[in-house]
Design a protein around this motif. Sequence first.
Motif, PDB file in Angstrom:
ATOM      1  N   VAL B  61       0.860  -1.194   0.000  1.00  0.00           N
ATOM      2  CA  VAL B  61       0.000   0.000   0.000  1.00  0.00           C
ATOM      3  C   VAL B  61       0.893   1.240   0.000  1.00  0.00           C
ATOM      4  N   CYS B  62       1.959   1.198   0.803  1.00  0.00           N
ATOM      5  CA  CYS B  62       2.901   2.321   0.860  1.00  0.00           C
ATOM      6  C   CYS B  62       3.538   2.509  -0.512  1.00  0.00           C
ATOM      7  N   ASP B  63       4.080   1.398  -1.060  1.00  0.00           N
ATOM      8  CA  ASP B  63       4.757   1.483  -2.354  1.00  0.00           C
ATOM      9  C   ASP B  63       4.663   0.107  -3.013  1.00  0.00           C
ATOM     10  N   ALA B  64       3.845   0.050  -4.084  1.00  0.00           N
ATOM     11  CA  ALA B  64       3.581  -1.243  -4.728  1.00  0.00           C
ATOM     12  C   ALA B  64       4.806  -1.782  -5.451  1.00  0.00           C
ATOM     13  N   VAL B  65       5.734  -0.899  -5.776  1.00  0.00           N
ATOM     14  CA  VAL B  65       6.934  -1.329  -6.526  1.00  0.00           C
ATOM     15  C   VAL B  65       8.030  -1.750  -5.542  1.00  0.00           C
ATOM     16  N   LYS B  66       8.351  -0.864  -4.625  1.00  0.00           N
ATOM     17  CA  LYS B  66       9.462  -1.166  -3.711  1.00  0.00           C
ATOM     18  C   LYS B  66       9.043  -2.121  -2.588  1.00  0.00           C
ATOM     19  N   LYS B  67       7.779  -2.158  -2.236  1.00  0.00           N
ATOM     20  CA  LYS B  67       7.239  -3.052  -1.201  1.00  0.00           C
ATOM     21  C   LYS B  67       8.089  -3.022   0.075  1.00  0.00           C
ATOM     22  N   PRO B  68       8.241  -1.886   0.701  1.00  0.00           N
ATOM     23  CA  PRO B  68       9.083  -1.853   1.911  1.00  0.00           C
ATOM     24  C   PRO B  68       8.445  -2.645   3.035  1.00  0.00           C
ATOM     25  N   ARG B  69       9.290  -3.301   3.826  1.00  0.00           N
ATOM     26  CA  ARG B  69       8.745  -3.990   5.008  1.00  0.00           C
ATOM     27  C   ARG B  69       8.440  -2.941   6.088  1.00  0.00           C
ATOM     28  N   LEU B  70       7.572  -3.318   7.007  1.00  0.00           N
ATOM     29  CA  LEU B  70       7.236  -2.385   8.094  1.00  0.00           C
ATOM     30  C   LEU B  70       8.480  -2.070   8.914  1.00  0.00           C
ATOM     31  N   GLN B  71       9.399  -3.041   9.034  1.00  0.00           N
ATOM     32  CA  GLN B  71      10.611  -2.739   9.794  1.00  0.00           C
ATOM     33  C   GLN B  71      11.469  -1.707   9.051  1.00  0.00           C
ATOM     34  N   ASP B  72      11.444  -1.747   7.723  1.00  0.00           N
ATOM     35  CA  ASP B  72      12.201  -0.752   6.946  1.00  0.00           C
ATOM     36  C   ASP B  72      11.629   0.645   7.165  1.00  0.00           C
TER      37      ASP B  72
END
Lengths: 165, 176
Positions: B61-72
Amino acid sequence: MSTHLLIMKKAQVKMGENIAVLLLFTVLLVLGIIFYVQYQRGALRDELREQRLKDAIQISQRIAYLPEVQCSEDAIQKENCYDGVKIEKATPILKANKNYYYGILGYSKVEIELLYPPSDAKTILFYDNKKPGTVSEEMVQAPIAVYLPNEDRYVFAVLKVVAYG
Amino acid sequence: MAKGQTEILGIAIVVVLVIMGLLFLLRFSTPGDSDILKQRLGRAQIANNVISAMLATSDTVCDAVKKPRLQDLLIDCAENQPSGSVVCKQQSTKPTLSCQYVKGVIAEEILAKTVEKWKYGYEFSVKREDKLIIPELKKTSAGQDGKCPAIAELDSQEYPLPTTTDIIKVKLKICN
């Protein structure tokens, strides 16, 4: 004559006293038995509940190590990792081979509810084998991260295990 | 006299039996030590599972391309205080920076759907030493904002996360 009557009355009173004591004793005894039986019923119900909970916990731990669920890389299993693609593919296999999986998962229901991100939200009924004539059931829920290897990302999910008894 | 004594003895026996019955009832109605320990272990395990699953979750949802983890996102927030540098939901009308974004996701998508739904109270914090990285999240077991009651038993897990300069600690406390 009057002495005789007096003695008779005294005896009747005495007998009345004894009967009252016996009645009271019987009532106390019956109450005690009822209390004990109720307590035993409650204790048995608690024991059954605890056993169902233990079963549910054991099943959830077994699932984590099932090859049908565990992530793997180059044929090496990864611990504490649930492979989403394997889970989807294995679900119909478990359904078709209930007798085999009964030996591992018993009478239980296993659901994996994918929660976040919302685009992945859904519930997978992984295994369902309800005991005929179930009298009790207990559920255990544990948050897990489900790995989608085709997208190389993790989804937040909850593993729900219901043990039937 | 003898009759009176016998009657008093009888009453005394009945009183003793009633007291024993009440003690017996008390003994088995309060949870034993092993039950309390089991509950505590259960809460600690839930806290552990929530944190480990949450930190690994990829946020499309934050970034569909980079898909950051919540820890990131938490690490980005810690390294770029006070708001973070990663812009989440760039394409939407309300792009949000990582600190505010990750706090919202943890509160509304993770804790609300697990710990809160299961009627536990919680206190969630991310700290660098004793300084909060994001505002502390707390709810009582009744679902109201606030800390766990002082008398409640608290069980917690703490996860260290490395940033480029130091370590931040993610902590979740759970209470009944």
